[in-house]
Design a protein around this motif. Structure first.
Motif, mmCIF file in Angstrom:
data_model
loop_
_atom_site.group_PDB
_atom_site.id
_atom_site.type_symbol
_atom_site.label_atom_id
_atom_site.label_comp_id
_atom_site.label_asym_id
_atom_site.label_seq_id
_atom_site.Cartn_x
_atom_site.Cartn_y
_atom_site.Cartn_z
ATOM 1 N N PHE A 1 0.843 -1.194 0.000
ATOM 2 C CA PHE A 1 0.000 0.000 0.000
ATOM 3 C C PHE A 1 0.880 1.246 0.000
ATOM 4 O O PHE A 1 1.948 1.275 0.609
ATOM 5 C CB PHE A 1 -0.873 0.045 1.263
ATOM 6 C CG PHE A 1 -1.698 -1.188 1.502
ATOM 7 C CD1 PHE A 1 -1.143 -2.291 2.144
ATOM 8 C CD2 PHE A 1 -3.018 -1.242 1.104
ATOM 9 C CE1 PHE A 1 -1.894 -3.427 2.375
ATOM 10 C CE2 PHE A 1 -3.782 -2.380 1.340
ATOM 11 C CZ PHE A 1 -3.216 -3.476 1.978
ATOM 12 N N TYR B 1 0.441 5.363 1.039
ATOM 13 C CA TYR B 1 -0.372 6.383 1.689
ATOM 14 C C TYR B 1 0.365 7.725 1.600
ATOM 15 O O TYR B 1 1.599 7.769 1.574
ATOM 16 C CB TYR B 1 -0.610 6.056 3.169
ATOM 17 C CG TYR B 1 -1.663 4.999 3.415
ATOM 18 C CD1 TYR B 1 -1.361 3.641 3.296
ATOM 19 C CD2 TYR B 1 -2.966 5.354 3.775
ATOM 20 C CE1 TYR B 1 -2.329 2.670 3.520
ATOM 21 C CE2 TYR B 1 -3.937 4.387 4.008
ATOM 22 C CZ TYR B 1 -3.607 3.051 3.875
ATOM 23 O OH TYR B 1 -4.576 2.088 4.102
ATOM 24 N N GLN C 1 0.745 11.431 3.563
ATOM 25 C CA GLN C 1 0.464 12.101 4.826
ATOM 26 C C GLN C 1 0.912 13.558 4.744
ATOM 27 O O GLN C 1 2.107 13.865 4.798
ATOM 28 C CB GLN C 1 1.167 11.394 5.982
ATOM 29 C CG GLN C 1 0.808 11.958 7.353
ATOM 30 C CD GLN C 1 1.450 11.184 8.499
ATOM 31 O OE1 GLN C 1 2.329 10.356 8.293
ATOM 32 N NE2 GLN C 1 0.990 11.445 9.708
ATOM 33 N N GLN D 1 -1.803 16.069 9.230
ATOM 34 C CA GLN D 1 -2.942 15.222 8.875
ATOM 35 C C GLN D 1 -2.597 13.751 9.059
ATOM 36 O O GLN D 1 -1.427 13.381 9.186
ATOM 37 C CB GLN D 1 -3.341 15.457 7.414
ATOM 38 C CG GLN D 1 -3.736 16.884 7.104
ATOM 39 C CD GLN D 1 -4.951 17.329 7.869
ATOM 40 O OE1 GLN D 1 -5.923 16.586 7.999
ATOM 41 N NE2 GLN D 1 -4.899 18.534 8.423
ATOM 42 N N GLY D 2 -3.624 12.909 9.046
ATOM 43 C CA GLY D 2 -3.386 11.482 9.053
ATOM 44 C C GLY D 2 -3.091 10.979 7.650
ATOM 45 O O GLY D 2 -3.343 11.676 6.660
ATOM 46 N N PRO D 3 -2.545 9.773 7.554
ATOM 47 C CA PRO D 3 -2.276 9.196 6.230
ATOM 48 C C PRO D 3 -3.564 9.019 5.415
ATOM 49 O O PRO D 3 -4.610 8.697 5.977
ATOM 50 C CB PRO D 3 -1.656 7.835 6.555
ATOM 51 C CG PRO D 3 -1.133 7.961 7.947
ATOM 52 C CD PRO D 3 -2.079 8.889 8.641
ATOM 53 N N PHE E 1 -5.072 7.059 1.891
ATOM 54 C CA PHE E 1 -4.824 5.969 0.964
ATOM 55 C C PHE E 1 -4.591 6.499 -0.444
ATOM 56 O O PHE E 1 -5.312 7.362 -0.942
ATOM 57 C CB PHE E 1 -6.033 5.035 0.968
ATOM 58 C CG PHE E 1 -5.987 3.956 -0.076
ATOM 59 C CD1 PHE E 1 -6.642 4.120 -1.288
ATOM 60 C CD2 PHE E 1 -5.300 2.776 0.141
ATOM 61 C CE1 PHE E 1 -6.623 3.146 -2.260
ATOM 62 C CE2 PHE E 1 -5.255 1.780 -0.817
ATOM 63 C CZ PHE E 1 -5.929 1.972 -2.021
ATOM 64 N N TYR F 1 -3.125 0.384 -3.955
ATOM 65 C CA TYR F 1 -2.945 -0.935 -3.369
ATOM 66 C C TYR F 1 -2.547 -1.940 -4.451
ATOM 67 O O TYR F 1 -3.135 -1.960 -5.541
ATOM 68 C CB TYR F 1 -4.244 -1.355 -2.682
ATOM 69 C CG TYR F 1 -4.439 -2.837 -2.502
ATOM 70 C CD1 TYR F 1 -5.548 -3.488 -3.023
ATOM 71 C CD2 TYR F 1 -3.519 -3.587 -1.781
ATOM 72 C CE1 TYR F 1 -5.735 -4.845 -2.849
ATOM 73 C CE2 TYR F 1 -3.700 -4.955 -1.605
ATOM 74 C CZ TYR F 1 -4.807 -5.579 -2.140
ATOM 75 O OH TYR F 1 -4.983 -6.923 -1.963
ATOM 76 N N ASP G 1 -6.232 -1.271 -6.856
ATOM 77 C CA ASP G 1 -6.988 -0.078 -6.481
ATOM 78 C C ASP G 1 -6.053 1.124 -6.592
ATOM 79 O O ASP G 1 -5.019 1.149 -5.923
ATOM 80 C CB ASP G 1 -7.529 -0.216 -5.050
ATOM 81 C CG ASP G 1 -8.457 0.915 -4.633
ATOM 82 O OD1 ASP G 1 -9.151 0.767 -3.617
ATOM 83 O OD2 ASP G 1 -8.484 1.959 -5.320
ATOM 84 N N SER H 1 -7.629 4.281 -6.624
ATOM 85 C CA SER H 1 -8.651 5.317 -6.479
ATOM 86 C C SER H 1 -8.176 6.532 -5.689
ATOM 87 O O SER H 1 -8.752 7.610 -5.801
ATOM 88 C CB SER H 1 -9.895 4.726 -5.804
ATOM 89 O OG SER H 1 -9.568 4.268 -4.502
ATOM 90 N N LEU I 1 4.085 7.238 2.609
ATOM 91 C CA LEU I 1 4.279 6.032 3.413
ATOM 92 C C LEU I 1 3.975 4.798 2.583
ATOM 93 O O LEU I 1 2.995 4.768 1.833
ATOM 94 C CB LEU I 1 3.340 6.048 4.615
ATOM 95 C CG LEU I 1 3.497 7.200 5.601
ATOM 96 C CD1 LEU I 1 2.369 7.184 6.621
ATOM 97 C CD2 LEU I 1 4.833 7.129 6.309
#
Lengths: 118, 116
Positions: A33, A35, A37, A41-43, A45, A48, A56, A58, A91
């Motif tokens: 995966f 991500y 960040q 902020q948080g990670p 997506f 994948y 994915d 998206s 990440l």
């Protein structure tokens, strides 16, 4: 290696430059995966892979973002014509399976690549 | 779609004091719930997760969290913190029984600073 390895650790790019970020997952991990960040902020997506298949994408913000995992192990996230809003920590994470619902299932994260676009 | 709100962006706490980090979520489907910790210059590590069963979940390093379905909350607690617990903590969810249950949605994080 013992964990997920990402390189480079830091990358400074001029606006308009192309960059490539590398992820070495844990050996044998099927799922990978990416991500993003942003500061404070948080990670979020991005994309994948299951083995070499990108199942994915998206979360990729624009068509300037491209990810690949040609042999089902190492993955590269490429950003073309970088812009200031691309500045973030990227990440990478890997796991044996793709579902988060397994009792023993665990996602392993790398330390990230901090990208600064000037 | 899922969203996660961490109600405190920063939590200062003295060593050996208790700490609680609050997390609320919104989702149209049932979710798995997670807490991750990020120590300086390290990757995110799983602290604990709730899949089903007992609503009180125990994790590593003495942390525990309680799932409250009616309040859509998953608050993290530790009865006595150490200096080494200084880190950023992220709450996350993923949808259950969905074709994309691999996809984590994270909160913005809570920075915990433990002082002597």
């Amino acid at each position: 290696g013992a964990g997920v390895s990402q390189s480079p650790r830091y990358k400074v790019a001029k606006r308009g430059q192309d960059v490539a970020l590398r992820c070495d997952p844990i050996s044998g991990h099927v799922s990978l995966f990416w991500y993003q960040q942003a500061l404070g902020q948080g990670p979020e997506f991005l994309t994948y892979f299951q083995n070499e298949a990108q199942l994915d994408k998206s979360g990729l913000p624009s068509d300037r973002f491209f990810a690949e995992r040609p042999e089902g192990s190492v993955s590269t996230l490429k950003i073309q014509r970088t812009q200031q809003e691309d500045s973030a920590v990227y990440l990478c994470a890997s796991s044996l399976d793709n579902s988060q619902g397994g009792e023993g299932e665990k996602l392993f994260f790398g330390s990230g690549t901090q990208l600064s676009v000037l | 779609a899922q969203s996660v709100t961490q109600l405190d962006s920063q939590v200062p706490v003295f060593e050996e004091a208790p700490v609680e980090l609050r997390c609320n979520y919104s989702s149209s489907v049932s979710v798995y719930l997670f807490w991750y910790v990020q120590y300086p210059n390290q990757g995110l590590q799983l602290l604990l997760k709730y899949l089903s069963g007992s609503t009180l979940v125990k994790g590593i390093n003495g942390f525990e969290a309680e799932f409250n379905k009616s309040q859509t909350s998953f608050h993290l607690r530790k009865p006595s913190v150490h200096i080494s617990d200084t880190a950023e903590y992220f709450c996350a969810v993923s949808p259950i029984l969905s074709t994309n249950d691999y996809k984590l949605s994270f909160g913005a994080g809570t920075t915990v600073t433990v002082r002597a």
